[in-house]
Design a protein around this motif. Structure first.
Motif, PDB file in Angstrom:
ATOM      1  N   THR A  12      32.321  47.703   5.374  1.00  0.00           N
ATOM      2  CA  THR A  12      32.736  46.561   6.191  1.00  0.00           C
ATOM      3  C   THR A  12      32.417  46.749   7.671  1.00  0.00           C
ATOM      4  O   THR A  12      32.613  45.834   8.459  1.00  0.00           O
ATOM      5  N   ARG A  13      31.943  47.931   8.029  1.00  0.00           N
ATOM      6  CA  ARG A  13      31.591  48.205   9.425  1.00  0.00           C
ATOM      7  C   ARG A  13      30.237  48.910   9.480  1.00  0.00           C
ATOM      8  O   ARG A  13      29.825  49.586   8.544  1.00  0.00           O
ATOM      9  N   GLY A  14      29.565  48.780  10.641  1.00  0.00           N
ATOM     10  CA  GLY A  14      28.263  49.384  10.812  1.00  0.00           C
ATOM     11  C   GLY A  14      28.349  50.790  11.397  1.00  0.00           C
ATOM     12  O   GLY A  14      29.451  51.290  11.650  1.00  0.00           O
ATOM     13  N   PRO A  15      27.191  51.431  11.577  1.00  0.00           N
ATOM     14  CA  PRO A  15      25.853  50.911  11.271  1.00  0.00           C
ATOM     15  C   PRO A  15      25.653  50.712   9.767  1.00  0.00           C
ATOM     16  O   PRO A  15      26.067  51.550   8.970  1.00  0.00           O
ATOM     17  N   PHE A  16      25.015  49.586   9.435  1.00  0.00           N
ATOM     18  CA  PHE A  16      24.793  49.239   8.039  1.00  0.00           C
ATOM     19  C   PHE A  16      23.502  48.450   7.952  1.00  0.00           C
ATOM     20  O   PHE A  16      23.408  47.338   8.469  1.00  0.00           O
ATOM     21  N   ASP A  17      22.495  49.050   7.351  1.00  0.00           N
ATOM     22  CA  ASP A  17      21.180  48.409   7.240  1.00  0.00           C
ATOM     23  C   ASP A  17      20.630  48.589   5.832  1.00  0.00           C
ATOM     24  O   ASP A  17      19.700  49.367   5.602  1.00  0.00           O
ATOM     25  N   PRO A  18      21.202  47.889   4.846  1.00  0.00           N
ATOM     26  CA  PRO A  18      20.689  48.026   3.487  1.00  0.00           C
ATOM     27  C   PRO A  18      19.237  47.582   3.418  1.00  0.00           C
ATOM     28  O   PRO A  18      18.884  46.494   3.843  1.00  0.00           O
ATOM     29  N   GLY A  19      18.379  48.468   2.931  1.00  0.00           N
ATOM     30  CA  GLY A  19      16.958  48.157   2.888  1.00  0.00           C
ATOM     31  C   GLY A  19      16.229  48.474   4.169  1.00  0.00           C
ATOM     32  O   GLY A  19      15.013  48.298   4.263  1.00  0.00           O
ATOM     33  N   GLY A  20      16.951  48.936   5.191  1.00  0.00           N
ATOM     34  CA  GLY A  20      16.335  49.259   6.474  1.00  0.00           C
ATOM     35  C   GLY A  20      16.378  48.106   7.463  1.00  0.00           C
ATOM     36  O   GLY A  20      17.004  47.074   7.216  1.00  0.00           O
ATOM     37  N   GLN A  21      15.723  48.302   8.593  1.00  0.00           N
ATOM     38  CA  GLN A  21      15.653  47.277   9.625  1.00  0.00           C
ATOM     39  C   GLN A  21      14.315  46.548   9.549  1.00  0.00           C
ATOM     40  O   GLN A  21      13.315  47.099   9.099  1.00  0.00           O
ATOM     41  N   PRO A  22      14.269  45.300  10.031  1.00  0.00           N
ATOM     42  CA  PRO A  22      12.992  44.572  10.057  1.00  0.00           C
ATOM     43  C   PRO A  22      12.035  45.164  11.076  1.00  0.00           C
ATOM     44  O   PRO A  22      12.465  45.774  12.068  1.00  0.00           O
ATOM     45  N   ASP A  23      10.758  45.010  10.823  1.00  0.00           N
ATOM     46  CA  ASP A  23       9.727  45.460  11.755  1.00  0.00           C
ATOM     47  C   ASP A  23       9.758  44.562  12.985  1.00  0.00           C
ATOM     48  O   ASP A  23       9.642  43.336  12.877  1.00  0.00           O
ATOM     49  N   LEU A  24       9.914  45.156  14.153  1.00  0.00           N
ATOM     50  CA  LEU A  24      10.043  44.389  15.389  1.00  0.00           C
ATOM     51  C   LEU A  24       8.739  44.263  16.160  1.00  0.00           C
ATOM     52  O   LEU A  24       8.685  43.608  17.197  1.00  0.00           O
ATOM     53  N   GLU A  25       7.680  44.880  15.688  1.00  0.00           N
ATOM     54  CA  GLU A  25       6.441  44.915  16.459  1.00  0.00           C
ATOM     55  C   GLU A  25       5.641  43.619  16.305  1.00  0.00           C
ATOM     56  O   GLU A  25       5.541  43.057  15.215  1.00  0.00           O
ATOM     57  N   THR A  26       5.098  43.166  17.425  1.00  0.00           N
ATOM     58  CA  THR A  26       4.227  41.984  17.440  1.00  0.00           C
ATOM     59  C   THR A  26       2.815  42.330  17.894  1.00  0.00           C
ATOM     60  O   THR A  26       1.972  41.448  17.980  1.00  0.00           O
TER      61      THR A  26
END
Length: 402
Positions: A12-26
């Protein structure tokens, strides 16, 4: 505990990133966002906007703003970022008194763009449930083919909360605890493939599911703006883009170091963003003249209205009753330094000057660690063309735009 046959998730609290974080690079060293296009007068509380309201104040009207958004994408801006407002500051200018909704406008923006990220905002203390935003967001992400993102706002204006029937005092730290639970439940909703239960201190959900889920893998990009230690800690623990403000380049350098240390501690990747207000002219002298005109025409009533409503805001620190300095006559409690920094740019760095000067100011922000810059223009139509024709070529030579 509800016994409905569905699994109750434990986190119920983070850090919580199921599957990881999205790619932020452009692919850009410095990302650019077209900011505040959806509100009347943007970040400029000056009666000067009344001399040409369609151009300087009411560019939010969809007939105009849709063209500006398409131009921003053509130029190469990475995101469109609306400003989250429900009630304006008043005054002769009706400052921010009209604003396109930031969820609906993202849905409208998605079909008229191809590459640009489309960002929305969720004021979590106004009474929205995470399931609302998770479903709305997944739909917009589906429409945009994975280009939607969300800015999480934990506190903000007391008068806006009152409009939603929220008259209870908002404790600063508790608002971030609520926001963390909100985000974690939303991440569950975007990740879980079967119905589930969630039982937190602030949010509960029984037998929930979001289908279809977001198009972006593993989930949409999340952003938050916070200036306090609690706010920055929340942002680094839970979101992907940390939006921050500082009064000087050295202040930005310190904020960046703080955020980087926390991201290492929590083993998370975050980009650091800020906003700015741009007034670009052919020469520094012409820009200074126009800035002086805007300053001479500052709408004090609007600034005062905004200032009084800022109780509880964390990003700008404007609700701090201990602010020092002389009051403006007739506006008790309104510090002079707040007027001077807020009326034109809402306390953000001003990109004021010739294209060369503006490019140098952008480079200076990038060199202290800013990776994403959201720009609001005093004259969006003119400003976007100036960026395209004059500023971006310089930034490319500097190596901070491709």
């Amino acid at each position: 505990m509800v016994n409905n046959g569905f699994r109750t998730v434990e986190t119920t609290r983070g850090p919580f990133d199921p599957g990881g974080q999205p790619d932020l690079e452009t692919g850009q060293p410095l990302q650019l966002g077209f900011f505040g296009w959806n509100v009347r007068a943007g970040m400029m509380a000056s009666k000067a906007v009344l001399t040409d309201e369609a151009r300087l104040a009411d560019y939010w009207v969809w007939e105009r703003s849709s063209k500006l958004i398409k131009l921003a994408e053509e130029i190469g801006f990475d995101y469109q970022v609306p400003f989250g407002r429900w009630i304006g500051g008043g005054g002769a200018t009706n400052f921010n008194g009209a604003a396109l909704d930031f969820l609906a406008s993202a849905a409208a923006t998605a079909p008229i763009t191809e590459k640009m990220g489309v960002i929305s905002t969720a004021h979590i203390t106004y009474g929205f449930h995470p399931l609302h935003i998770a479903k709305f967001g997944a739909t917009i992400d589906h429409i945009s083919n994975g280009r939607w993102g969300l800015n999480i706002v934990s506190g903000y204006q007391a008068q806006e909360r009152a409009a939603f029937g929220r008259l209870d005092p908002l404790d600063h730290d508790e608002a971030y605890d609520m926001a963390e639970e909100f985000v974690v439940l939303m991440k569950h909703l975007w990740h879980e493939k079967e119905r589930f239960n969630f039982e937190g201190d602030y949010y509960q959900s029984y037998g929930a599911i979001v289908a279809p889920g977001p198009s972006r893998s593993p989930r949409p990009v999340l952003m938050n703006a916070g200036g306090s230690p609690k706010g920055i800690d929340f942002a680094v623990r839970n979101v992907d883009v940390v939006f921050t403000l500082a009064p000087s380049l050295e202040g930005y350098r310190d904020k960046v170091a703080q955020i980087r240390d926390l991201s290492t501690k929590y083993n998370r990747k975050v980009k650091i963003a800020t906003m700015s207000w741009a007034l670009i002219e052919a020469t520094d002298e012409l820009a200074a003249e126009r800035l002086a005109w805007y300053q001479d025409e500052v709408d004090l009533e609007a600034v005062y209205g905004y200032y009084q409503a800022l109780a509880g805001i964390d990003t700008f620190g404007a609700g701090d009753s201990s602010a020092k300095g002389d009051d403006y006559e007739g506006y008790p409690g309104l510090p002079r330094e707040f007027v001077e920094t807020f009326a034109l740019g809402m306390t953000s760095p001003r990109l004021c000057g010739s294209p060369e000067t503006v490019a140098e100011k952008i480079r200076a922000l990038h060199e202290v660690g800013i990776e994403s810059l959201f720009i609001n223009f005093s004259d969006p139509q003119k400003g976007l063309h100036q960026m395209q024709d004059d500023v971006l070529p310089i930034l490319r030579k500097m190596g901070i735009r491709n």
